[in-house]
Write a protein that holds these residues in place. Structure first.
Motif, PDB file in Angstrom:
ATOM      1  N   GLY A   1       7.706  81.289 -15.184  1.00  0.00           N
ATOM      2  CA  GLY A   1       7.064  80.507 -16.259  1.00  0.00           C
ATOM      3  C   GLY A   1       7.647  80.859 -17.605  1.00  0.00           C
ATOM      4  N   SER A   2       7.815  82.156 -17.876  1.00  0.00           N
ATOM      5  CA  SER A   2       8.344  82.573 -19.180  1.00  0.00           C
ATOM      6  C   SER A   2       9.782  82.104 -19.345  1.00  0.00           C
ATOM      7  N   CYS A   3      10.556  82.253 -18.283  1.00  0.00           N
ATOM      8  CA  CYS A   3      11.954  81.807 -18.349  1.00  0.00           C
ATOM      9  C   CYS A   3      12.010  80.323 -18.670  1.00  0.00           C
ATOM     10  N   PHE A   4      11.207  79.552 -17.952  1.00  0.00           N
ATOM     11  CA  PHE A   4      11.165  78.103 -18.143  1.00  0.00           C
ATOM     12  C   PHE A   4      10.789  77.784 -19.596  1.00  0.00           C
ATOM     13  N   THR A   5       9.759  78.460 -20.085  1.00  0.00           N
ATOM     14  CA  THR A   5       9.283  78.207 -21.446  1.00  0.00           C
ATOM     15  C   THR A   5      10.358  78.540 -22.476  1.00  0.00           C
ATOM     16  N   LEU A   6      10.993  79.707 -22.282  1.00  0.00           N
ATOM     17  CA  LEU A   6      12.000  80.123 -23.266  1.00  0.00           C
ATOM     18  C   LEU A   6      13.182  79.163 -23.287  1.00  0.00           C
ATOM     19  N   ILE A   7      13.621  78.750 -22.103  1.00  0.00           N
ATOM     20  CA  ILE A   7      14.761  77.828 -22.047  1.00  0.00           C
ATOM     21  C   ILE A   7      14.394  76.498 -22.678  1.00  0.00           C
ATOM     22  N   LEU A   8      13.191  75.996 -22.338  1.00  0.00           N
ATOM     23  CA  LEU A   8      12.756  74.712 -22.892  1.00  0.00           C
ATOM     24  C   LEU A   8      12.625  74.819 -24.418  1.00  0.00           C
ATOM     25  N   ALA A   9      12.099  75.958 -24.880  1.00  0.00           N
ATOM     26  CA  ALA A   9      11.932  76.153 -26.330  1.00  0.00           C
ATOM     27  C   ALA A   9      13.279  76.129 -27.028  1.00  0.00           C
ATOM     28  N   ALA A  10      14.271  76.787 -26.417  1.00  0.00           N
ATOM     29  CA  ALA A  10      15.605  76.807 -27.020  1.00  0.00           C
ATOM     30  C   ALA A  10      16.183  75.408 -27.069  1.00  0.00           C
ATOM     31  N   VAL A  11      16.006  74.660 -25.979  1.00  0.00           N
ATOM     32  CA  VAL A  11      16.540  73.296 -25.940  1.00  0.00           C
ATOM     33  C   VAL A  11      15.857  72.430 -26.994  1.00  0.00           C
ATOM     34  N   VAL A  12      14.517  72.500 -27.040  1.00  0.00           N
ATOM     35  CA  VAL A  12      13.770  71.690 -28.009  1.00  0.00           C
ATOM     36  C   VAL A  12      14.147  72.080 -29.442  1.00  0.00           C
ATOM     37  N   GLY A  13      14.140  73.368 -29.721  1.00  0.00           N
ATOM     38  CA  GLY A  13      14.405  73.845 -31.086  1.00  0.00           C
ATOM     39  C   GLY A  13      15.803  73.528 -31.549  1.00  0.00           C
ATOM     40  N   LEU A  14      16.798  73.918 -30.748  1.00  0.00           N
ATOM     41  CA  LEU A  14      18.185  73.693 -31.160  1.00  0.00           C
ATOM     42  C   LEU A  14      18.530  72.214 -31.130  1.00  0.00           C
ATOM     43  N   GLY A  15      17.944  71.497 -30.168  1.00  0.00           N
ATOM     44  CA  GLY A  15      18.197  70.060 -30.081  1.00  0.00           C
ATOM     45  C   GLY A  15      17.708  69.330 -31.315  1.00  0.00           C
ATOM     46  N   THR A  16      16.482  69.630 -31.741  1.00  0.00           N
ATOM     47  CA  THR A  16      15.963  68.947 -32.937  1.00  0.00           C
ATOM     48  C   THR A  16      16.754  69.359 -34.173  1.00  0.00           C
ATOM     49  N   THR A  17      17.163  70.618 -34.244  1.00  0.00           N
ATOM     50  CA  THR A  17      17.964  71.051 -35.387  1.00  0.00           C
ATOM     51  C   THR A  17      19.276  70.277 -35.433  1.00  0.00           C
ATOM     52  N   TRP A  18      19.937  70.201 -34.278  1.00  0.00           N
ATOM     53  CA  TRP A  18      21.214  69.488 -34.214  1.00  0.00           C
ATOM     54  C   TRP A  18      21.024  68.030 -34.607  1.00  0.00           C
ATOM     55  N   LEU A  19      19.962  67.413 -34.084  1.00  0.00           N
ATOM     56  CA  LEU A  19      19.704  66.004 -34.388  1.00  0.00           C
ATOM     57  C   LEU A  19      19.483  65.784 -35.884  1.00  0.00           C
ATOM     58  N   THR A  20      18.617  66.590 -36.484  1.00  0.00           N
ATOM     59  CA  THR A  20      18.305  66.379 -37.899  1.00  0.00           C
ATOM     60  C   THR A  20      19.529  66.629 -38.766  1.00  0.00           C
ATOM     61  N   LEU A  21      20.372  67.596 -38.380  1.00  0.00           N
ATOM     62  CA  LEU A  21      21.520  67.914 -39.229  1.00  0.00           C
ATOM     63  C   LEU A  21      22.649  66.905 -39.072  1.00  0.00           C
ATOM     64  N   THR A  22      22.793  66.328 -37.884  1.00  0.00           N
ATOM     65  CA  THR A  22      23.878  65.359 -37.732  1.00  0.00           C
ATOM     66  C   THR A  22      23.451  63.967 -38.177  1.00  0.00           C
ATOM     67  N   ARG A  23      22.166  63.652 -38.042  1.00  0.00           N
ATOM     68  CA  ARG A  23      21.703  62.330 -38.466  1.00  0.00           C
ATOM     69  C   ARG A  23      21.460  62.259 -39.968  1.00  0.00           C
ATOM     70  N   GLY A  24      21.458  63.397 -40.632  1.00  0.00           N
ATOM     71  CA  GLY A  24      21.274  63.381 -42.075  1.00  0.00           C
ATOM     72  C   GLY A  24      19.838  63.153 -42.499  1.00  0.00           C
ATOM     73  N   VAL A  25      18.907  63.840 -41.873  1.00  0.00           N
ATOM     74  CA  VAL A  25      17.508  63.722 -42.285  1.00  0.00           C
ATOM     75  C   VAL A  25      17.270  64.627 -43.490  1.00  0.00           C
ATOM     76  N   ALA A  26      16.730  64.065 -44.555  1.00  0.00           N
ATOM     77  CA  ALA A  26      16.358  64.874 -45.706  1.00  0.00           C
ATOM     78  C   ALA A  26      15.214  64.172 -46.402  1.00  0.00           C
ATOM     79  N   PHE A  27      14.426  64.930 -47.124  1.00  0.00           N
ATOM     80  CA  PHE A  27      13.262  64.340 -47.776  1.00  0.00           C
ATOM     81  C   PHE A  27      13.622  63.810 -49.159  1.00  0.00           C
ATOM     82  N   GLY A  28      12.724  63.035 -49.737  1.00  0.00           N
ATOM     83  CA  GLY A  28      12.925  62.559 -51.106  1.00  0.00           C
ATOM     84  C   GLY A  28      14.016  61.525 -51.221  1.00  0.00           C
ATOM     85  N   ALA A  29      14.232  60.722 -50.158  1.00  0.00           N
ATOM     86  CA  ALA A  29      15.288  59.707 -50.207  1.00  0.00           C
ATOM     87  C   ALA A  29      14.881  58.556 -51.114  1.00  0.00           C
TER      88      ALA A  29
END
Lengths: 183, 192
Positions: B6-34
Motif C-alpha cells: 500500500g505504501s509503495c503504491f501510494t508513494l509511486i502514485l504521489a510521485a506521478v501525480v505531483g511531478l506530472g502536474t508540475t510538468w504540465l503546469t510548467l510546459t503549458r505556461g500556467v500562471a496567475f494574473g493573466a
C-alpha cells in the motif's frame, strides 16, 4: 475497497505536496536559468554586449531581436555598484534582475529624464550604512536596493529599423558598471 | 505485507501525480494574473517582484528574462481569435491598432522562443517600420510565402508564437478591463 480509496486519497494529497514543493524549488535548482547561461560569457561587474538572437543561436529564449542588449553581471558583496548608460535616440531601458531572474526594478530613458541613466546599486545593508548627509546631497542620484548580492542588469536599446542596429549597439558601448574599491 | 505494498503504491502514485502536474503546469505556461485581450495574453506581474511561483518556475526553467514592469509588457499569442493554433504553413492576418505605447515590437518565435530562420532575415516588426494606412491602422501578413505590404515570414514551421511587446505603456499591472487597450485582431486565411 475503502482501504484502496484511502491509499489513493493519501497519494493525491502527497502528490499535491510534491507538486507545490517542486514548483517552489524550481528557481533554486534550475541549471539553465538566465544567470547560469550568461555566467560563462560575461565578466563580473563590467558591461558586455550580447550577440543578437538568431535561429541557430539564441542565448536566452524570447529575446527581442529589435533590441541591442548589453548585460552587467554584478556582484556587490564587496561594495555598491555604479551604473551609467547613455540614452539613445529611440528607446533605452535598464532592467534589474536578481540571481534567480526576478525583475525587481526597471526604468526607461523617459523616466530617467536625462541624457544618461545613472544609478547606484547596493544591498539594503549598504544603503543603511550610507552617511545620512551623503544620502541627501546625492538626492539626484538614483539608489536601487538589490535583494541579492549577485544578479543581472540588462541594458537594452531599440533599433527602430534593422539598419539602425549598429548605431544602437554602438550606443551601448558607452555604458559602464563598476564597483568602487573600498577605502 | 499489505501495508508495505500500500505504501509503495501510494508513494509511486504521489510521485506521478505531483511531478506530472508540475510538468504540465510548467510546459503549458500556467500562471496567475493573466491579462487577456483577444488572442493576446500578458502576465504583467511577471516583470515585478510580485511574480507568482508558477511564472518564476517557468522563467528559471526556460532561462528567459521577463520584460520589467517599468519597461513594458509582453503579450503572447499561440492561436488566432477563433482559437486556431498558429501553423507556419497557413496565412494569418493581424490587423487593427494597438494600445498606447511609445514603441512596440512584434516578433515571431518557434515554440521554444528562438527566432525562425527565413530568406529575408526578418523576425518581426517595430512600430517605426511598419507600413500603415492613412488612419494609422495596419495589417501584417504572417505567411510562409512572400506577401505585399507587411510580410512576416513563418519559415513554414509547424508551430509558432507571436509576441507583442509594448514599451513605455500605461498597460500593466493595474489594467483590469480589456476595453483600455484594443489589441489587433488575428484571423486565419488560407492554408497551403
Amino acid at each position: 475497497m475503502i482501504r484502496l480509496l484511502l491509499w489513493i486519497l493519501g497519494a493525491i494529497l502527497l502528490g499535491g505536496i510534491v507538486h507545490l514543493s517542486t514548483v517552489l524549488a524550481m528557481p533554486q535548482t534550475a541549471k539553465q536559468d538566465a544567470y547560469s547561461r550568461l555566467a560563462p560569457l560575461t565578466p563580473v561587474n563590467a558591461v558586455a554586449l550580447l550577440p543578437p538572437p538568431t535561429a541557430k543561436a539564441s542565448l536566452m529564449p524570447f529575446m527581442d531581436p529589435a533590441f541591442a542588449v548589453a548585460v552587467c553581471r554584478y556582484d556587490i558583496s564587496s561594495g555598491p555598484l555604479k551604473f551609467k548608460a547613455p540614452v539613445s535616440q529611440a528607446y533605452t531601458s535598464v532592467t534589474f534582475y536578481t540571481r534567480k531572474s526576478v525583475a525587481y526594478y526597471a526604468i526607461n530613458d523617459r523616466a530617467a529624464g536625462r541624457r544618461s541613466i545613472e544609478l547606484d546599486l547596493m544591498t539594503a545593508e549598504q544603503h543603511a550604512q550610507l552617511p545620512a548627509e551623503e544620502d541627501v546631497t546625492a538626492a539626484d542620484r538614483l539608489i536601487i536596493e538589490s535583494p541579492t548580492t549577485t544578479g543581472l542588469i540588462l541594458l537594452r536599446t531599440l533599433a527602430p529599423e534593422p539598419g539602425l542596429m549598429p548605431m544602437a549597439r554602438r550606443a551601448l558601448a558607452g555604458a559602464q558598471c563598476h564597483v568602487e574599491e573600498p577605502q | 505485507m499489505r501495508l508495505f505494498f500500500g505504501s509503495c503504491f501510494t508513494l509511486i502514485l504521489a510521485a506521478v501525480v505531483g511531478l506530472g502536474t508540475t510538468w504540465l503546469t510548467l510546459t503549458r505556461g500556467v500562471a496567475f494574473g493573466a491579462l487577456s485581450i483577444g488572442a493576446w495574453t500578458a502576465w504583467p506581474k511577471s516583470g515585478s517582484v510580485d511574480i507568482d511561483p508558477y511564472a518564476r518556475a517557468i522563467v528559471s526553467r526556460t532561462g528567459q528574462l521577463p520584460v520589467g514592469t517599468g519597461d513594458g509588457v509582453a503579450f503572447y499569442a499561440r492561436s488566432d481569435d477563433a482559437g486556431n493554433a498558429f501553423d507556419g504553413r497557413c496565412t494569418f492576418v493581424i490587423s487593427g491598432s494597438t494600445p498606447a505605447a511609445r514603441y512596440w515590437t512584434l516578433t515571431l518565435y518557434d515554440a521554444e522562443g528562438r527566432p525562425v530562420a527565413n530568406t529575408i532575415d526578418r523576425h518581426g516588426f517595430t512600430s517605426a517600420e511598419i507600413v500603415r494606412e492613412a488612419d494609422g491602422r495596419f495589417a501584417i501578413s504572417v505567411a510562409p510565402r512572400a506577401r505585399p505590404g507587411n510580410w512576416l515570414p513563418t519559415g513554414g514551421i509547424e508551430q509558432f508564437v507571436l509576441v507583442w511587446r509594448l514599451y513605455d505603456t500605461p498597460i500593466g499591472v493595474a489594467t483590469r478591463t480589456t476595453k483600455s487597450g484594443p489589441m489587433p485582431a488575428v484571423a486565419r486565411k488560407d492554408c497551403s
